[in-house]
Scaffold this active site. Structure first.
Site, short mmCIF file in Angstrom:
data_model
loop_
_atom_site.label_atom_id
_atom_site.label_comp_id
_atom_site.label_asym_id
_atom_site.label_seq_id
_atom_site.Cartn_x
_atom_site.Cartn_y
_atom_site.Cartn_z
N ASP A 82 4.37 28.43 30.53
CA ASP A 82 4.99 27.48 31.46
C ASP A 82 6.18 28.15 32.18
O ASP A 82 7.00 28.81 31.55
CB ASP A 82 5.48 26.27 30.65
CG ASP A 82 5.78 25.07 31.52
OD1 ASP A 82 5.22 24.97 32.62
OD2 ASP A 82 6.58 24.21 31.07
N GLU A 132 3.92 26.88 42.02
CA GLU A 132 4.68 25.69 42.40
C GLU A 132 5.21 25.86 43.82
O GLU A 132 5.67 26.95 44.19
CB GLU A 132 5.87 25.50 41.43
CG GLU A 132 6.79 24.35 41.79
CD GLU A 132 7.93 24.15 40.79
OE1 GLU A 132 7.70 24.32 39.57
OE2 GLU A 132 9.06 23.87 41.23
N GLY A 173 13.29 16.89 32.82
CA GLY A 173 14.36 16.29 32.03
C GLY A 173 14.31 14.77 32.11
O GLY A 173 13.23 14.18 32.07
N HIS A 200 4.75 18.08 37.11
CA HIS A 200 5.83 18.50 36.19
C HIS A 200 6.77 17.32 36.06
O HIS A 200 6.83 16.47 36.93
CB HIS A 200 6.58 19.71 36.78
CG HIS A 200 5.80 20.98 36.65
ND1 HIS A 200 6.21 22.01 35.84
CD2 HIS A 200 4.63 21.37 37.20
CE1 HIS A 200 5.33 23.00 35.92
NE2 HIS A 200 4.36 22.64 36.74
N GLY A 202 6.85 14.84 33.74
CA GLY A 202 6.15 13.59 33.50
C GLY A 202 6.86 12.65 32.51
O GLY A 202 6.56 11.47 32.47
ZN ZN Z 1 7.91 22.19 34.91
#
Ligand code: ZN
Length: 276
Positions: A82, A132, A173, A200, A202
């Protein structure tokens, strides 16, 4: 790539495969046991920080392989790096046997992001590659830069990355206030590139937010914070209730129930249960 087909299957059938980020052997064990029980494929996320904490990428790989064998795990398990910040980290993980990597060059220019993503796709034909585009916020709707549709189209066209994580309002976060997700953007991205998308940040979203995201092309959802919160809460409570306990086995085992509850709840919202 057999394992990528699992994500394609989710994308085509309107569910999402959970990526649960893990930190150690026990944590991984509880995630795997619950996913096996629910017959859900799973992506185990390992960050560079966690790999270092464990002793290396190979340790992470061996923990997962050992658990699969000893616990007779039969569901598809994808081991994923990740948020890698360098090509070197990706290469080390791939060499250690990771199935999937995310190269996070979202803070660089689009050209640099394309260049590194493209080289990883070309050089590693058996690895799932995620990139991303835009900036996913951090802790409380701060710093979100929504993805630009043309940028996403371009990176897909030029790199043929297997998975793309757009920034559409989620944050890593903890959310402060109501999340502001842009589902129209997600819909437009889906229509343009027809590629499984990754969410991302979630942790803490409503069931409706998850479901609407999935119906607009999200086929992989990353969960990290919610598991960490469950872990910490369990350990704190256990130590409070058992102040004289000194055996790490009992202390660590106390997290099992709460971690499994989070895993089980999310699998059902994502619709990945009973898919094996
Ligand atoms: Zn992430």
């Amino acid at each position: 790539m057999n394992k990528y087909n699992e994500i394609i299957k989710a994308y085509k059938n309107g569910y999402a495969i959970p990526q649960f980020n893990t930190i150690n052997a026990e944590y991984t064990r509880y995630i795997l046991e619950e996913c096996e029980k629910e017959k859900s494929p799973v992506i185990l996320g390992v960050s560079e920080k966690v790999a270092k904490h464990l002793g290396g990428f190979k340790v992470a790989k061996n923990i997962v392989d050992g658990l699969i064998e000893d616990l007779n795990i039969t569901i598809p398990v994808i081991l994923h790096l990740d948020h890698a910040k360098s090509k070197e980290a990706c290469e080390k993980a791939i060499k250690a046997g990771f199935d999937s990597i995310m190269i996070d060059y979202s803070s660089y220019t689009l050209e640099e992001n394309i260049k590194i993503t493209k080289s990883l796709v070309l050089e590693n034909p058996n690895t799932i590659i995620e990139c991303e585009v835009g900036t996913i916020g951090k802790n409380g709707n701060e710093g979100i830069i929504y993805s630009n549709l043309e940028d996403i189209e371009k990176i897909k066209r030029e790199t043929n990355a297997h998975l793309i994580a757009p920034s559409f309002g989620t944050v890593h976060g903890v959310y402060k206030g109501e999340p502001r997700l842009n589902f129209n953007l997600l819909k437009e991205i889906k229509n343009k590139i027809d590629t499984p998308l990754v969410m991302h940040g979630g942790s803490g979203l409503s069931d409706e937010n998850f479901k609407e995201s999935i119906s607009n092309g999200i086929a992989k959802i990353n969960i990290n914070t919610e598991l960490k919160q469950a872990w910490t809460k369990s350990i704190r409570e256990f130590l409070k209730n058992n102040p004289t306990e000194t055996d790490p086995v009992y202390i660590t085992e106390s997290v099992s129930e709460e971690l499994k509850k989070v895993v089980s709840k999310l699998i059902k919202i994502f619709g990945s249960n009973n898919r094996i």
